[in-house]
Scaffold this motif. Structure first.
Motif, PDB file in Angstrom:
ATOM      1  N   HIS A 210      -0.296   0.280 -14.663  1.00 34.39           N
ATOM      2  CA  HIS A 210      -0.219   1.648 -14.130  1.00 34.39           C
ATOM      3  C   HIS A 210      -1.601   2.273 -14.036  1.00 34.39           C
ATOM      4  O   HIS A 210      -1.924   2.947 -13.052  1.00 34.39           O
ATOM      5  CB  HIS A 210       0.684   2.512 -15.012  1.00 34.39           C
TER       6      HIS A 210
ATOM      7  N   TRP B 260       6.231   6.598 -15.175  1.00 37.79           N
ATOM      8  CA  TRP B 260       7.587   6.056 -15.135  1.00 37.79           C
ATOM      9  C   TRP B 260       7.936   5.488 -13.766  1.00 37.79           C
ATOM     10  O   TRP B 260       8.806   4.609 -13.652  1.00 37.79           O
ATOM     11  CB  TRP B 260       8.617   7.102 -15.573  1.00 37.79           C
ATOM     12  N   ILE B 261       7.240   5.954 -12.735  1.00 30.95           N
ATOM     13  CA  ILE B 261       7.492   5.413 -11.388  1.00 30.95           C
ATOM     14  C   ILE B 261       7.039   3.956 -11.332  1.00 30.95           C
ATOM     15  O   ILE B 261       7.776   3.066 -10.869  1.00 30.95           O
ATOM     16  CB  ILE B 261       6.761   6.257 -10.312  1.00 30.95           C
ATOM     17  N   THR B 262       5.818   3.702 -11.816  1.00 27.09           N
ATOM     18  CA  THR B 262       5.333   2.325 -11.915  1.00 27.09           C
ATOM     19  C   THR B 262       6.274   1.498 -12.783  1.00 27.09           C
ATOM     20  O   THR B 262       6.616   0.356 -12.453  1.00 27.09           O
ATOM     21  CB  THR B 262       3.918   2.283 -12.533  1.00 27.09           C
TER      22      THR B 262
ATOM     23  N   LEU C 110       9.490   1.869 -13.406  1.00 25.88           N
ATOM     24  CA  LEU C 110      10.763   1.533 -12.758  1.00 25.88           C
ATOM     25  C   LEU C 110      10.598   0.404 -11.740  1.00 25.88           C
ATOM     26  O   LEU C 110      11.436  -0.504 -11.659  1.00 25.88           O
ATOM     27  CB  LEU C 110      11.345   2.774 -12.066  1.00 25.88           C
ATOM     28  N   VAL C 111       9.504   0.458 -10.958  1.00 27.93           N
ATOM     29  CA  VAL C 111       9.245  -0.594  -9.964  1.00 27.93           C
ATOM     30  C   VAL C 111       9.041  -1.936 -10.662  1.00 27.93           C
ATOM     31  O   VAL C 111       9.649  -2.952 -10.295  1.00 27.93           O
ATOM     32  CB  VAL C 111       8.020  -0.240  -9.094  1.00 27.93           C
ATOM     33  N   PHE C 112       8.205  -1.930 -11.680  1.00 30.58           N
ATOM     34  CA  PHE C 112       7.935  -3.169 -12.424  1.00 30.58           C
ATOM     35  C   PHE C 112       9.209  -3.688 -13.094  1.00 30.58           C
ATOM     36  O   PHE C 112       9.484  -4.886 -13.082  1.00 30.58           O
ATOM     37  CB  PHE C 112       6.851  -2.926 -13.484  1.00 30.58           C
TER      38      PHE C 112
ATOM     39  N   GLY D   3      12.281  -3.283 -12.236  1.00 33.92           N
ATOM     40  CA  GLY D   3      13.182  -3.862 -11.237  1.00 33.92           C
ATOM     41  C   GLY D   3      12.757  -5.266 -10.837  1.00 33.92           C
ATOM     42  O   GLY D   3      13.588  -6.186 -10.756  1.00 33.92           O
ATOM     43  N   ILE D   4      11.438  -5.438 -10.600  1.00 36.65           N
ATOM     44  CA  ILE D   4      10.935  -6.752 -10.195  1.00 36.65           C
ATOM     45  C   ILE D   4      11.058  -7.748 -11.342  1.00 36.65           C
ATOM     46  O   ILE D   4      11.493  -8.895 -11.151  1.00 36.65           O
ATOM     47  CB  ILE D   4       9.463  -6.648  -9.731  1.00 36.65           C
TER      48      ILE D   4
ATOM     49  N   CYS E 233      13.423  -4.658 -20.125  1.00 34.77           N
ATOM     50  CA  CYS E 233      13.069  -3.890 -18.922  1.00 34.77           C
ATOM     51  C   CYS E 233      12.996  -2.392 -19.206  1.00 34.77           C
ATOM     52  O   CYS E 233      12.201  -1.676 -18.592  1.00 34.77           O
ATOM     53  CB  CYS E 233      14.072  -4.185 -17.810  1.00 34.77           C
TER      54      CYS E 233
ATOM     55  N   VAL F  91       9.485   0.419 -18.652  1.00 35.62           N
ATOM     56  CA  VAL F  91       9.381   1.817 -18.209  1.00 35.62           C
ATOM     57  C   VAL F  91       8.690   2.664 -19.279  1.00 35.62           C
ATOM     58  O   VAL F  91       7.795   3.461 -18.978  1.00 35.62           O
ATOM     59  CB  VAL F  91      10.781   2.390 -17.897  1.00 35.62           C
TER      60      VAL F  91
END
Length: 517
Positions: free
Chosen positions: A218, A231-233, A235-237, A239-240, A456, A460
Motif C-alpha cells: 500500500h 483498506w482499499i488496497t 480489499l483488492v489484494f 480478493g486476488i 485474507c 485488509v
C-alpha cells in the motif's frame, strides 16, 4: 524478507470518523491498543532479537550461522558437490511423472523463493550496506553460501516425513519431521516441538508473511498515485490472494512459477545494465567489498560491524534454518527425498548470493555512499551510526535512488517489483500458515477454508492499520520457528546423511537415471 530493519514508514490508521474529535479519539484508542500489545509481547521480542553481551550481534543470527556451518561441514560441502546436479533436477532431467506429490521441482523452488525473495533483497540490503559498508556484502555472501546446507537438510527431511493422501495432496514440513522423525529414532519431545513450531508459523504467516507485506505494498502504491485509505488496497489484494490460495498449492505454484522468475529476471537485468554501464567501476567496487570485509574502511563498527550486518541480512533474507521453505518443498513430486534437498540449496544462492549482491553492487557502483576524499574512508552521518548517503537516503529509498541514478523511470518499476514481491510472499506464507493450521486442527476442506478466510481478513487489516508492535512480534515468531527447527535438525541430520550416502552411490552406479520428457 521481513526483518525489523525493513519496517519503513508503516501507515497510520485511517481516521474515517466524521468529526475531528471522533478521529482524535479513534487514534488515541489505536495508540492505547498498540501500546498494550507492545507491553505484552515486548519481552518475547526483546529475547529473540537480543544481542550477545557487549556486541550488536543478535544471538538468533549466531544460532542460524553456526547451524549452517555445522551442516556444511557435516555434509562435506554438499552445496558445492551437488550444485550442478541440483540444476539438472530443477530442469526436470530426473523427474518421474508417476511420483507422488503435487508440484514439480521447479514449482516447489519458485514457491519457496517467492516466500523469501522480497523487501529484504531491496530494502534490507541497503540497510546492511548503509550501516556495515560494502564489506557487509562479502559476509552476506558467505552466510548465504553456508545457508545452502541448512536448506538442504530441512527440505530433505520435509519430503522424507511428509504425509501423502489418497487424493494426491501432501502435507509436510518441520512439524511432521519433528513428530514422526523423533518417534522413529525413539526420541522424546517431538510432538511438543511440532506444536510449538506450528503456533509460531501461524503467527509469523499472519504478521510478517501477510500484514507487513500488504502494508508495504500500500505504501508503494500510495507513493505513486497519492494517498488514499489502505483498506482499499487491502480489499483488492485480499480478493486476488483468495482467488489464488483457494485453489490450493497447485494454484499457488502456477502463479509463483510465472511471477518469481519474471520479478527476479527484471530486477537482476536492471542491475546488470547499471553495472555494465559503469564497467570501469566494477573492479573498484569489488575492492571496496573485500577491503571493507576485513578492515571496515572506517565505517561504524569496522570489520565487526560489516560482519554483523552481512550475516544478519543473509539470515533475515533467505530464512535458511527457519523451516518455512521445507513446507513448500515437501509437496514436490519425487520418491527420493534427497532430490528436493538438492533443489532447495539453490534457494539461498539465488536469494542472497545473486539478488542481494546485485542490490549491493548497484548501491556501491553508483556511489550513493559518500567517501571522504582525503582519507578514502566512508563518511558517517550526523548521528555517527551509519554511512552518509547522497540526499540522506536509507532503506528502500537508497536502493531506489541507486537505480534511479541510471534510469529516471526505475523507481516506478521498483514500486511494481515491491508490490509483486509482497503478493508472492503473501500467497506462499498463506500455504505455510495453512499447513501449520491443519497440523494443529486436522485436515479437511472446511478447516482449510476457515484459515484462508482469516488470512485474507488480515490482508485488509495489514494494509490499513498501524502495525509496529504486531510486526515486531510476528518477526520474532518467525525466528522462534528457527530456534525450534534447528534444535530438531541437530538430532535428525544423521537421517539426511544416510539418505545422501544411498543416493550418491546409486547416482554413481547409474541406478538413478534421467527421464525422457
Amino acid at each position: 524478507m521481513m526483518s525489523i530493519q525493513n519496517k519503513l514508514g508503516l501507515a497510520a490508521l485511517a481516521a474515517l470518523a466524521a468529526s475531528p474529535a471522533a478521529a482524535q479519539e479513534a487514534v488515541g484508542l489505536d495508540d492505547k491498543i498498540n501500546q498494550a500489545f507492545a507491553d505484552f509481547t515486548g519481552p518475547f521480542v526483546s529475547f529473540i532479537f537480543a544481542p550477545f553481551p557487549g556486541t550488536g550481534f543478535p544471538w538468533i543470527v549466531g544460532w542460524l550461522v553456526v547451524a549452517a556451518t555445522v551442516f556444511t561441514l557435516y555434509f562435506a560441502f554438499v552445496q558445492l558437490r551437488f550444485f550442478s546436479h541440483a540444476i539438472s533436477l530443477v530442469k526436470g532431467d530426473y523427474s518421474d511423472p508417476n511420483d507422488a506429490g503435487e508440484v514439480s521441482h521447479f514449482q516447489a523452488l519458485a514457491t519457496a523463493l517467492s516466500g523469501t525473495v522480497g523487501l529484504g533483497n531491496i530494502a534490507g540490503v541497503a540497510v546492511a550496506v548503509g550501516i556495515g559498508g560494502p564489506g557487509a556484502t562479502f559476509w552476506m555472501i558467505v552466510a548465504g553460501l553456508l545457508g545452502m546446507a541448512s536448506k538442504f537438510t530441512e527440505c530433505t527431511l520435509g519430503v522424507k516425513y511428509r504425509n501423502e493422501y489418497e487424493d494426491g495432496t501432501v502435507s509436510g514440513g518441520p512439524m511432521y519431521y519433528m513428530s514422526k522423525g523423533f518417534n522413529e529414532l525413539g526420541l522424546p519431545g517431538g510432538k511438543i516441538l511440532a506444536v510449538l513450531f506450528s503456533i509460531f508459523c501461524i503467527l509469523g504467516a499472519l504478521g510478517g508473511g501477510n500484514m507487513f507485506q500488504a502494508n508495504q505494498a500500500h505504501q508503494q502504491i500510495a507513493g505513486i498515485v497519492g494517498d488514499y485509505p489502505g483498506w482499499i488496497t487491502g480489499l483488492v489484494f485480499a480478493g486476488i490472494v483468495f482467488a489464488v490460495i483457494v485453489g490450493g498449492l497447485k494454484s499457488i505454484a502456477r502463479v509463483t512459477e510465472k511471477v518469481v522468475p519474471f520479478m527476479g529476471v527484471m530486477y537482476v537485468a536492471a542491475a546488470l545494465v547499471i553495472i555494465l554501464m559503469n564497467a570501469d567501476q566494477i573492479g573498484w567496487a569489488f575492492g571496496q567489498i573485500f577491503a571493507g570485509a576485513f578492515t571496515g574502511l572506517g565505517v561504524a563498527g569496522g570489520m565487526v560491524g560489516a560482519l554483523i550486518q552481512g550475516f544478519r541480512r543473509a539470515a533475515f533474507s533467505n530464512e535458511a534454518g527457519v523451516g518455512s521453505a521445507a513446507i513448500a518443498h515437501s509437496a514436490v513430486r519425487t520418491k527420493e527425498p534427497i532430490t528436493e534437498g538438492f533443489v532447495s540449496l539453490l534457494e539461498p544462492f539465488i536469494d542472497t548470493v545473486v539478488i542481494c549482491t546485485m542490490t549491493a553492487l548497484v548501491i556501491i557502483i553508483t556511489q550513493q555512499l559518500i567517501v571522504d576524499p582525503e582519507t578514502g574512508n566512508y563518511m558517517l552521518n550526523e548521528a555517527g551510526n551509519a554511512i552518509a548517503t547522497v540526499d540522506g537516503n536509507t532503506g528502500v529509498s537508497l536502493t531506489s535512488a541507486a537505480f534511479g541514478s541510471a534510469f529516471s523511470w526505475f523507481p516506478f518499476i521498483l514500486a511494481i517489483a515491491v508490490v509483486l514481491f509482497a503478493f508472492s510472499t503473501m500467497i506462499s506464507w498463506s500455504y505455510y500458515g495453512l499447513k501449520a493450521w491443519t497440523y494443529l486442527f486436522g485436515e479437511g476442506h472446511t478447516k482449510e477454508l476457515v484459515f484462508k478466510v482469516i488470512f485474507c481478513i488480515f490482508v485488509v487489516i495489514g494494509a490499513a492499520a498501524n502495525l509496529g508492535p504486531v510486526i515486531d512480534f510476528s518477526d520474532a515468531a518467525i525466528f522462534a520457528m528457527a530456534v525450534v527447527n534447528v534444535f530438531a535438525l541437530y538430532f535428525l541430520m544423521k537421517v539426511v546423511r544416510q539418505e545422501l550416502a544411498s543416493y550418491a552411490e546409486r547416482l554413481k552406479s547409474g541406478e538413478i537415471r534421467k527421464f525422457e520428457h
